[in-house]
Scaffold this motif. Structure first.
Motif, PDB file in Angstrom:
ATOM      1  N   GLY A  96     -11.723  11.778  -9.574  1.00 36.93           N
ATOM      2  CA  GLY A  96     -12.457  10.277  -9.365  1.00 36.93           C
ATOM      3  C   GLY A  96     -13.112  10.004  -8.424  1.00 36.93           C
ATOM      4  N   GLY A  97     -13.855   9.222  -8.584  1.00 34.94           N
ATOM      5  CA  GLY A  97     -15.133   8.386  -8.728  1.00 34.94           C
ATOM      6  C   GLY A  97     -14.802   7.603  -6.549  1.00 34.94           C
ATOM      7  N   GLU A  98     -13.992   7.241  -6.846  1.00 38.38           N
ATOM      8  CA  GLU A  98     -14.135   6.586  -5.501  1.00 38.38           C
ATOM      9  C   GLU A  98     -12.221   7.045  -4.744  1.00 38.38           C
ATOM     10  OE1 GLU A  98     -11.960   2.403  -6.793  1.00 38.38           O
ATOM     11  OE2 GLU A  98     -13.785   3.043  -7.271  1.00 38.38           O
ATOM     12  N   MET A  99     -11.996   6.738  -3.961  1.00 32.27           N
ATOM     13  CA  MET A  99     -10.743   7.027  -2.897  1.00 32.27           C
ATOM     14  C   MET A  99      -9.864   6.254  -3.221  1.00 32.27           C
ATOM     15  SD  MET A  99     -10.092   9.179  -0.309  1.00 32.27           S
ATOM     16  CE  MET A  99     -11.073   9.716   0.726  1.00 32.27           C
ATOM     17  N   PRO A 100      -8.500   7.102  -3.999  1.00 31.29           N
ATOM     18  CA  PRO A 100      -7.295   6.667  -3.750  1.00 31.29           C
ATOM     19  C   PRO A 100      -7.041   5.402  -2.939  1.00 31.29           C
ATOM     20  CG  PRO A 100      -7.611   8.465  -4.720  1.00 31.29           C
ATOM     21  CD  PRO A 100      -8.329   8.421  -3.970  1.00 31.29           C
ATOM     22  N   PRO A 101      -6.748   4.291  -3.021  1.00 32.50           N
ATOM     23  CA  PRO A 101      -6.355   3.469  -2.124  1.00 32.50           C
ATOM     24  C   PRO A 101      -5.086   4.149  -1.806  1.00 32.50           C
ATOM     25  CG  PRO A 101      -6.382   1.832  -4.205  1.00 32.50           C
ATOM     26  CD  PRO A 101      -6.856   3.532  -4.396  1.00 32.50           C
ATOM     27  N   VAL A 102      -4.065   4.791  -1.701  1.00 33.16           N
ATOM     28  CA  VAL A 102      -2.721   5.629  -1.158  1.00 33.16           C
ATOM     29  C   VAL A 102      -3.661   5.775  -0.196  1.00 33.16           C
ATOM     30  CG1 VAL A 102      -2.110   7.683  -2.919  1.00 33.16           C
ATOM     31  CG2 VAL A 102      -0.305   6.086  -1.845  1.00 33.16           C
ATOM     32  N   VAL A 103      -4.413   6.918  -0.325  1.00 33.15           N
ATOM     33  CA  VAL A 103      -4.864   7.726   0.347  1.00 33.15           C
ATOM     34  C   VAL A 103      -5.579   7.205   1.936  1.00 33.15           C
ATOM     35  CG1 VAL A 103      -6.472   9.590   0.654  1.00 33.15           C
ATOM     36  CG2 VAL A 103      -5.487   9.207  -0.933  1.00 33.15           C
ATOM     37  N   LEU A 104      -6.131   6.237   1.502  1.00 35.77           N
ATOM     38  CA  LEU A 104      -6.440   5.220   2.765  1.00 35.77           C
ATOM     39  C   LEU A 104      -5.467   4.896   3.007  1.00 35.77           C
ATOM     40  CD1 LEU A 104      -9.737   3.287   0.720  1.00 35.77           C
ATOM     41  CD2 LEU A 104      -9.539   5.911   2.008  1.00 35.77           C
ATOM     42  N   GLU A 105      -4.378   4.593   2.280  1.00 32.12           N
ATOM     43  CA  GLU A 105      -3.247   3.716   3.353  1.00 32.12           C
ATOM     44  C   GLU A 105      -2.110   5.075   4.226  1.00 32.12           C
ATOM     45  OE1 GLU A 105      -0.498   1.778   0.463  1.00 32.12           O
ATOM     46  OE2 GLU A 105      -1.693   1.235  -0.634  1.00 32.12           O
ATOM     47  N   PHE A 106      -2.617   6.446   3.381  1.00 36.31           N
ATOM     48  CA  PHE A 106      -1.706   6.744   4.691  1.00 36.31           C
ATOM     49  C   PHE A 106      -2.623   7.506   6.012  1.00 36.31           C
ATOM     50  CE2 PHE A 106      -1.087  10.925   6.130  1.00 36.31           C
ATOM     51  CZ  PHE A 106       0.141  11.398   6.514  1.00 36.31           C
ATOM     52  N   CYS A 107      -3.795   7.553   5.017  1.00 35.34           N
ATOM     53  CA  CYS A 107      -4.819   7.855   6.370  1.00 35.34           C
ATOM     54  C   CYS A 107      -4.762   6.239   7.683  1.00 35.34           C
ATOM     55  CB  CYS A 107      -6.646   7.832   6.073  1.00 35.34           C
ATOM     56  SG  CYS A 107      -6.640   9.192   5.545  1.00 35.34           S
ATOM     57  N   ALA A 108      -4.925   4.964   6.885  1.00 34.94           N
ATOM     58  CA  ALA A 108      -4.263   4.149   7.819  1.00 34.94           C
ATOM     59  C   ALA A 108      -3.223   3.992   8.682  1.00 34.94           C
ATOM     60  CB  ALA A 108      -4.604   2.684   7.604  1.00 34.94           C
ATOM     61  N   HIS A 109      -2.143   4.319   8.153  1.00 31.14           N
ATOM     62  CA  HIS A 109      -0.501   4.941   8.864  1.00 31.14           C
ATOM     63  C   HIS A 109      -1.150   6.057   9.957  1.00 31.14           C
ATOM     64  CE1 HIS A 109       3.682   6.069   9.778  1.00 31.14           C
ATOM     65  NE2 HIS A 109       3.188   6.860   8.983  1.00 31.14           N
ATOM     66  N   ALA A 110      -1.982   7.278  10.054  1.00 32.94           N
ATOM     67  CA  ALA A 110      -1.260   8.089  10.521  1.00 32.94           C
ATOM     68  C   ALA A 110      -2.506   7.645  12.051  1.00 32.94           C
ATOM     69  CB  ALA A 110      -2.473   9.363   9.957  1.00 32.94           C
ATOM     70  N   VAL A 111      -3.645   7.523  11.576  1.00 31.81           N
ATOM     71  CA  VAL A 111      -4.189   7.007  13.032  1.00 31.81           C
ATOM     72  C   VAL A 111      -3.316   6.067  13.596  1.00 31.81           C
ATOM     73  CG1 VAL A 111      -5.763   4.606  12.067  1.00 31.81           C
ATOM     74  CG2 VAL A 111      -6.551   6.568  13.338  1.00 31.81           C
ATOM     75  N   THR A 112      -2.410   5.001  13.257  1.00 32.61           N
ATOM     76  CA  THR A 112      -2.030   4.344  13.905  1.00 32.61           C
ATOM     77  C   THR A 112      -1.184   5.272  15.055  1.00 32.61           C
ATOM     78  OG1 THR A 112       0.286   3.855  12.147  1.00 32.61           O
ATOM     79  CG2 THR A 112      -1.893   2.399  12.643  1.00 32.61           C
ATOM     80  N   TYR A 113      -0.614   6.272  14.736  1.00 38.92           N
ATOM     81  CA  TYR A 113       0.012   6.826  15.637  1.00 38.92           C
ATOM     82  C   TYR A 113      -0.234   7.337  17.080  1.00 38.92           C
ATOM     83  CZ  TYR A 113       4.148   8.646  12.730  1.00 38.92           C
ATOM     84  OH  TYR A 113       4.742   8.776  12.025  1.00 38.92           O
ATOM     85  N   ASN A 114      -1.406   6.939  17.137  1.00 39.03           N
ATOM     86  CA  ASN A 114      -2.424   7.578  18.267  1.00 39.03           C
ATOM     87  C   ASN A 114      -2.325   6.569  19.178  1.00 39.03           C
ATOM     88  OD1 ASN A 114      -3.430   9.389  17.612  1.00 39.03           O
ATOM     89  ND2 ASN A 114      -5.458   8.196  17.190  1.00 39.03           N
ATOM     90  N   VAL A 115      -2.001   5.424  18.933  1.00 35.87           N
ATOM     91  CA  VAL A 115      -1.142   4.258  19.759  1.00 35.87           C
ATOM     92  C   VAL A 115       0.355   4.128  19.772  1.00 35.87           C
ATOM     93  CG1 VAL A 115      -0.700   1.459  19.455  1.00 35.87           C
ATOM     94  CG2 VAL A 115      -3.224   2.269  18.168  1.00 35.87           C
ATOM     95  N   LEU A 116       1.263   4.508  18.966  1.00 36.90           N
ATOM     96  CA  LEU A 116       1.994   5.004  19.051  1.00 36.90           C
ATOM     97  C   LEU A 116       2.623   5.838  20.510  1.00 36.90           C
ATOM     98  CD1 LEU A 116       5.492   4.296  18.594  1.00 36.90           C
ATOM     99  CD2 LEU A 116       5.112   5.725  16.526  1.00 36.90           C
ATOM    100  N   LEU A 117       1.446   6.946  20.220  1.00 38.62           N
ATOM    101  CA  LEU A 117       2.192   7.476  21.036  1.00 38.62           C
ATOM    102  C   LEU A 117       1.563   7.525  22.354  1.00 38.62           C
ATOM    103  CD1 LEU A 117       0.816  10.940  18.606  1.00 38.62           C
ATOM    104  CD2 LEU A 117       3.227  10.178  20.138  1.00 38.62           C
TER     105      LEU A 117
END
Length: 194
Positions: free
Chosen positions: A117-138
């Motif tokens: 598709g022509g743009e990043m799907p929102p669900v992919v961006l949601e997952f990436c945002a979730h993944a980056v918050t693991y840094n704070v948790l760790l």
């Protein structure tokens, strides 16, 4: 003399028509090859690895829930974890969930140009945002458990479904392109045999 001119003109028109048809066929073949290469790259470099990691992570999460979260807990809870439960959860996050989420995010970041598709799907961006918050948790657990572990929650089955469906549609398109290439090659072969 007139016959010779007509024959020469007919030969010339046949040659031009043959050249034009061959050129059109080569253009179609080039376009088909370029599309096949793109689909193959999308599968090999993005959606294939994403599918393996997302499915593995989903299976691990489901198994963790089955073994360690009581069936009576259906939603977020404020019940603190015991020392053993917190140690177990921390180990699963450190060894399974966070590393897998990081790998998925790195693949998406590195190969996002292959997204369908022509743009990043929102669900992919949601997952990436979730993944980056693991840094704070760790860095700071603060008693976080399975229901309150990251600042941004995992998008759930929507992400896994997106990856599965995208992989499936690309595999189907790849099969169609392979069949078209095979059929075009066979028809070219059939014509040369005659």
């Amino acid at each position: 003399m007139t016959t010779a001119i007509v024959t020469a003109c007919a030969s010339f028109l046949i040659a031009i028509t043959a050249y034009w048809l061959n050129h059109q066929g080569e253009n179609r073949r080039s376009i088909r090859e370029a599309r096949f290469d793109r689909v193959s790259s999308q599968l090999k470099d993005l959606y294939g690895p994403l599918l393996v990691l997302a499915e593995t992570n989903e299976k691990a999460w489901n198994e963790y829930c089955r073994r360690f979260i009581p069936p009576s807990v259906t939603g977020p809870t404020d019940i603190p974890l015991s020392e053993l439960e917190e140690a177990r959860w921390r180990r699963w996050v450190q060894e399974v969930f966070a590393p897998t989420a990081q790998k998925i995010r790195e693949i998406i970041t590195a190969r996002g140009d292959l997204i369908i598709g022509g743009e990043m799907p929102p669900v992919v961006l949601e997952f990436c945002a979730h993944a980056v918050t693991y840094n704070v948790l760790l860095a700071d657990w603060g008693g976080a458990g399975p229901t309150k572990s990251t600042l941004i929650g995992h998008p759930g089955i929507r992400f896994v479904s997106y990856v599965r469906e995208s992989y499936g549609s690309l595999k189907a398109e790849q099969a169609i392109l392979l069949k078209a290439a095979h059929d075009a090659g066979r028809s070219r072969f059939d014509l040369s045999v005659r």
